[in-house]
Design an enzyme around this catalytic site. Sequence first.
Site, PDB file in Angstrom:
ATOM      1  N   ILE A  70      -2.557   5.037  -6.873  1.00 41.25           N
ATOM      2  CA  ILE A  70      -3.843   4.947  -7.565  1.00 41.25           C
ATOM      3  C   ILE A  70      -4.884   5.886  -6.952  1.00 41.25           C
ATOM      4  O   ILE A  70      -5.863   6.256  -7.614  1.00 41.25           O
ATOM      5  CB  ILE A  70      -4.337   3.473  -7.544  1.00 41.25           C
ATOM      6  CG1 ILE A  70      -5.301   3.201  -8.677  1.00 41.25           C
ATOM      7  CG2 ILE A  70      -4.948   3.111  -6.206  1.00 41.25           C
ATOM      8  CD1 ILE A  70      -5.550   1.732  -8.922  1.00 41.25           C
ATOM      9  N   ASN A  73       4.571   3.518   6.126  1.00 38.08           N
ATOM     10  CA  ASN A  73       3.729   2.875   7.126  1.00 38.08           C
ATOM     11  C   ASN A  73       4.244   1.460   7.388  1.00 38.08           C
ATOM     12  O   ASN A  73       4.588   0.738   6.453  1.00 38.08           O
ATOM     13  CB  ASN A  73       2.276   2.826   6.650  1.00 38.08           C
ATOM     14  CG  ASN A  73       1.631   4.200   6.628  1.00 38.08           C
ATOM     15  OD1 ASN A  73       1.866   5.013   7.514  1.00 38.08           O
ATOM     16  ND2 ASN A  73       0.836   4.476   5.603  1.00 38.08           N
ATOM     17  N   GLU A  88      -1.389  -0.971   4.424  1.00 39.18           N
ATOM     18  CA  GLU A  88      -2.405  -1.797   3.759  1.00 39.18           C
ATOM     19  C   GLU A  88      -1.814  -2.820   2.804  1.00 39.18           C
ATOM     20  O   GLU A  88      -2.425  -3.854   2.547  1.00 39.18           O
ATOM     21  CB  GLU A  88      -3.390  -0.899   2.996  1.00 39.18           C
ATOM     22  CG  GLU A  88      -4.326  -0.165   3.939  1.00 39.18           C
ATOM     23  CD  GLU A  88      -5.356   0.679   3.219  1.00 39.18           C
ATOM     24  OE1 GLU A  88      -5.222   0.842   1.990  1.00 39.18           O
ATOM     25  OE2 GLU A  88      -6.273   1.169   3.889  1.00 39.18           O
ATOM     26  N   VAL A  89      -0.671  -2.499   2.222  1.00 40.54           N
ATOM     27  CA  VAL A  89      -0.062  -3.404   1.246  1.00 40.54           C
ATOM     28  C   VAL A  89       1.225  -3.967   1.860  1.00 40.54           C
ATOM     29  O   VAL A  89       2.117  -3.198   2.233  1.00 40.54           O
ATOM     30  CB  VAL A  89       0.247  -2.675  -0.077  1.00 40.54           C
ATOM     31  CG1 VAL A  89       0.897  -3.637  -1.075  1.00 40.54           C
ATOM     32  CG2 VAL A  89      -1.013  -2.063  -0.667  1.00 40.54           C
ATOM     33  N   HIS A 132       6.805   0.043   0.932  1.00 40.58           N
ATOM     34  CA  HIS A 132       6.661   1.177   0.011  1.00 40.58           C
ATOM     35  C   HIS A 132       6.868   2.457   0.786  1.00 40.58           C
ATOM     36  O   HIS A 132       6.405   2.587   1.928  1.00 40.58           O
ATOM     37  CB  HIS A 132       5.295   1.184  -0.687  1.00 40.58           C
ATOM     38  CG  HIS A 132       4.131   0.964   0.217  1.00 40.58           C
ATOM     39  ND1 HIS A 132       3.835  -0.284   0.741  1.00 40.58           N
ATOM     40  CD2 HIS A 132       3.190   1.810   0.708  1.00 40.58           C
ATOM     41  CE1 HIS A 132       2.759  -0.178   1.503  1.00 40.58           C
ATOM     42  NE2 HIS A 132       2.351   1.083   1.512  1.00 40.58           N
TER      43      HIS A 132
HETATM   44  P1  5GP Z   1      -0.305   1.964   2.838  1.00 41.32           P
HETATM   45  O1  5GP Z   1      -1.556   2.281   3.569  1.00 41.32           O
HETATM   46  O2  5GP Z   1      -0.049   0.479   2.751  1.00 41.32           O
HETATM   47  O3  5GP Z   1       0.888   2.724   3.362  1.00 41.32           O
HETATM   48  O4  5GP Z   1      -0.491   2.505   1.369  1.00 41.32           O
HETATM   49  C1  5GP Z   1      -0.887   1.724   0.283  1.00 41.32           C
HETATM   50  C2  5GP Z   1      -1.069   2.640  -0.897  1.00 41.32           C
HETATM   51  O5  5GP Z   1      -1.131   1.862  -2.060  1.00 41.32           O
HETATM   52  C3  5GP Z   1      -2.346   3.480  -0.840  1.00 41.32           C
HETATM   53  O6  5GP Z   1      -2.001   4.870  -0.908  1.00 41.32           O
HETATM   54  C4  5GP Z   1      -3.133   3.015  -2.065  1.00 41.32           C
HETATM   55  O7  5GP Z   1      -3.848   4.054  -2.699  1.00 41.32           O
HETATM   56  C5  5GP Z   1      -2.050   2.436  -2.943  1.00 41.32           C
HETATM   57  N1  5GP Z   1      -2.494   1.375  -3.836  1.00 41.32           N
HETATM   58  C6  5GP Z   1      -3.237   0.277  -3.484  1.00 41.32           C
HETATM   59  N2  5GP Z   1      -3.438  -0.510  -4.546  1.00 41.32           N
HETATM   60  C7  5GP Z   1      -2.806   0.074  -5.588  1.00 41.32           C
HETATM   61  C8  5GP Z   1      -2.665  -0.279  -6.965  1.00 41.32           C
HETATM   62  O8  5GP Z   1      -3.147  -1.299  -7.439  1.00 41.32           O
HETATM   63  N3  5GP Z   1      -1.941   0.575  -7.733  1.00 41.32           N
HETATM   64  C9  5GP Z   1      -1.386   1.724  -7.233  1.00 41.32           C
HETATM   65  N4  5GP Z   1      -0.692   2.482  -8.100  1.00 41.32           N
HETATM   66  N5  5GP Z   1      -1.505   2.080  -5.945  1.00 41.32           N
HETATM   67  C10 5GP Z   1      -2.203   1.266  -5.134  1.00 41.32           C
END
Ligand code: 5GP
Length: 125
Positions: free
Chosen positions: A40, A97, A105-106, A110
């Site tokens: 996103i 990550n 963050e999620v 992923h």
């Molecule tokens: P992390 O920091 O966990 O490795 O990356 C999480 C990623 O998820 C971030 O790049 C963020 O932009 C993406 N992201 C968070 N919420 C959403 C969402 O609702 N939809 C999509 N498509 N990406 C998301």
Amino acid sequence: MAVDATLPYDEQNIFAKILRGEIPNRTVYEDDFALAFHDINPQAPTHVLVIPKGAYVCWDDFSAKATEAEIAGFVRAVGKVARDLGLVAPGYRLLANTGTDSHQEVPHLHVHLFAGQPLGPMLVR
Ligand code: 5GP
């Protein structure tokens, strides 16, 4: 906020909602083991996230607990997405990550797939 990768799986995380179809996404690829969709908030011209369909918090959880079929299916899906997007010849970067220091963050595993321009050094210095 960064997540603690040792916590149990949270069924309400945003990617669980995407997998259940409760939140829309721009799907790039889907099969029995994986879903790939555009990030996103893209950090490169191509920024796709590939997630396993199973409930795994992070790489550690997945590598320890997923079945051989899930692991093979997920790894093959990541490769196929990059191939189908034409990214093998120009090149791409994968990133997963895991936990607090990585700034995950999620809390659903992923793999980030970045491409579309020279990506520079691996980490911010
Ligand atoms: P992390 O920091 O966990 O490795 O990356 C999480 C990623 O998820 C971030 O790049 C963020 O932009 C993406 N992201 C968070 N919420 C959403 C969402 O609702 N939809 C999509 N498509 N990406 C998301």
